[in-house]
Design a protein around this motif. Structure first.
Motif, PDB file in Angstrom:
ATOM      1  N   ARG A   1       5.438   7.184  -3.928  1.00  0.00           N
ATOM      2  CA  ARG A   1       4.664   8.324  -3.412  1.00  0.00           C
ATOM      3  C   ARG A   1       5.180   9.633  -4.005  1.00  0.00           C
ATOM      4  NH1 ARG A   1       5.627   6.785   1.901  1.00  0.00           N
ATOM      5  NH2 ARG A   1       4.361   4.930   2.035  1.00  0.00           N
TER       6      ARG A   1
ATOM      7  N   ARG B   1       0.861  -1.185   0.000  1.00  0.00           N
ATOM      8  CA  ARG B   1       0.000   0.000   0.000  1.00  0.00           C
ATOM      9  C   ARG B   1       0.898   1.235   0.000  1.00  0.00           C
ATOM     10  NH1 ARG B   1      -4.874   1.299   0.234  1.00  0.00           N
ATOM     11  NH2 ARG B   1      -5.679  -0.756   0.706  1.00  0.00           N
ATOM     12  N   VAL B   2       0.769   2.034  -1.056  1.00  0.00           N
ATOM     13  CA  VAL B   2       1.577   3.231  -1.216  1.00  0.00           C
ATOM     14  C   VAL B   2       0.835   4.440  -0.658  1.00  0.00           C
ATOM     15  CG1 VAL B   2       2.685   4.751  -2.897  1.00  0.00           C
ATOM     16  CG2 VAL B   2       2.752   2.288  -3.220  1.00  0.00           C
ATOM     17  N   SER B   3      -0.441   4.550  -1.009  1.00  0.00           N
ATOM     18  CA  SER B   3      -1.278   5.640  -0.508  1.00  0.00           C
ATOM     19  C   SER B   3      -2.688   5.096  -0.363  1.00  0.00           C
ATOM     20  CB  SER B   3      -1.239   6.834  -1.463  1.00  0.00           C
ATOM     21  OG  SER B   3      -1.862   6.511  -2.686  1.00  0.00           O
ATOM     22  N   GLY B   4      -3.617   5.972  -0.029  1.00  0.00           N
ATOM     23  CA  GLY B   4      -4.990   5.535   0.165  1.00  0.00           C
ATOM     24  C   GLY B   4      -5.595   4.893  -1.068  1.00  0.00           C
TER      25      GLY B   4
ATOM     26  N   GLU C   1       7.963   5.000  -0.664  1.00  0.00           N
ATOM     27  CA  GLU C   1       8.282   6.426  -0.602  1.00  0.00           C
ATOM     28  C   GLU C   1       8.652   6.955  -1.987  1.00  0.00           C
ATOM     29  OE1 GLU C   1       8.424  10.107   0.613  1.00  0.00           O
ATOM     30  OE2 GLU C   1       7.786   8.459   1.908  1.00  0.00           O
TER      31      GLU C   1
ATOM     32  N   ARG D   1       3.195  12.397  -6.811  1.00  0.00           N
ATOM     33  CA  ARG D   1       2.961  13.814  -6.553  1.00  0.00           C
ATOM     34  C   ARG D   1       3.194  14.589  -7.848  1.00  0.00           C
ATOM     35  NH1 ARG D   1       6.607  14.685  -2.350  1.00  0.00           N
ATOM     36  NH2 ARG D   1       5.262  13.376  -1.098  1.00  0.00           N
TER      37      ARG D   1
END
Length: 144
Positions: free
Chosen positions: A102, A8-11, A99, A106
């Motif tokens: 992620r 899981r990297v983000s939601g 990370e 962005r």
């Protein structure tokens, strides 16, 4: 219930286990017999080239961020040998990959718009400089 090894990297972004490959290798450096006998270092390979978990734009940013860790095949290779334990190195590699992804997710900031000082601001600055120049010129030697 079987434990899933998805990352899981983000939601909203999860890297499926099928796109991750782990390989355990012997770590280099100090550590004596433990380093020479035990394969505690981890090579985590993310098969980003065929991944559907992230967008093509994010992939391009990921390859740029990964630098030499990106391969010609489109994989991202993370090596972790900081810890003595295989489990801790595995978690370290997975967190470093998360990370990196992620950061790639962005979006880049919008380009900076060049601005110029107003005419009034330029005039005020020059007036102040001239005033400061006069003050300093008056500090010189007094002549008869």
């Amino acid at each position: 219930m079987a434990e899933t090894r998805d990352l899981r990297v983000s939601g909203s972004v999860v890297l499926p286990e099928a796109e991750l490959e782990e390989q355990f290798i012997r770590a280099g450096g100090p550590g004596g017999q433990n380093v020479n006998k035990v394969s505690s270092a981890v090579q985590l390979r993310y098969l980003a080239g065929n991944s559907v978990a992230i967008s093509p734009d994010a992939k391009r940013r990921l390859y740029r961020l990964a630098g030499q860790r990106a391969t010609k095949e489109g994989d991202v290779l993370i090596e972790a040998s900081r810890f003595r334990s295989q489990d801790r190195n595995r978690e370290d590699a997975r967190e470093r990959l998360a990370e990196l992804v992620r950061e790639a997710l962005r979006p880049p900031p919008p380009p900076r718009k060049k601005t110029r000082p107003s005419k009034g601001a330029v005039e005020r600055r020059i007036k102040e400089k001239k005033g400061r120049s006069k003050i300093k010129a008056m500090r010189g030697r007094v002549s008869d």
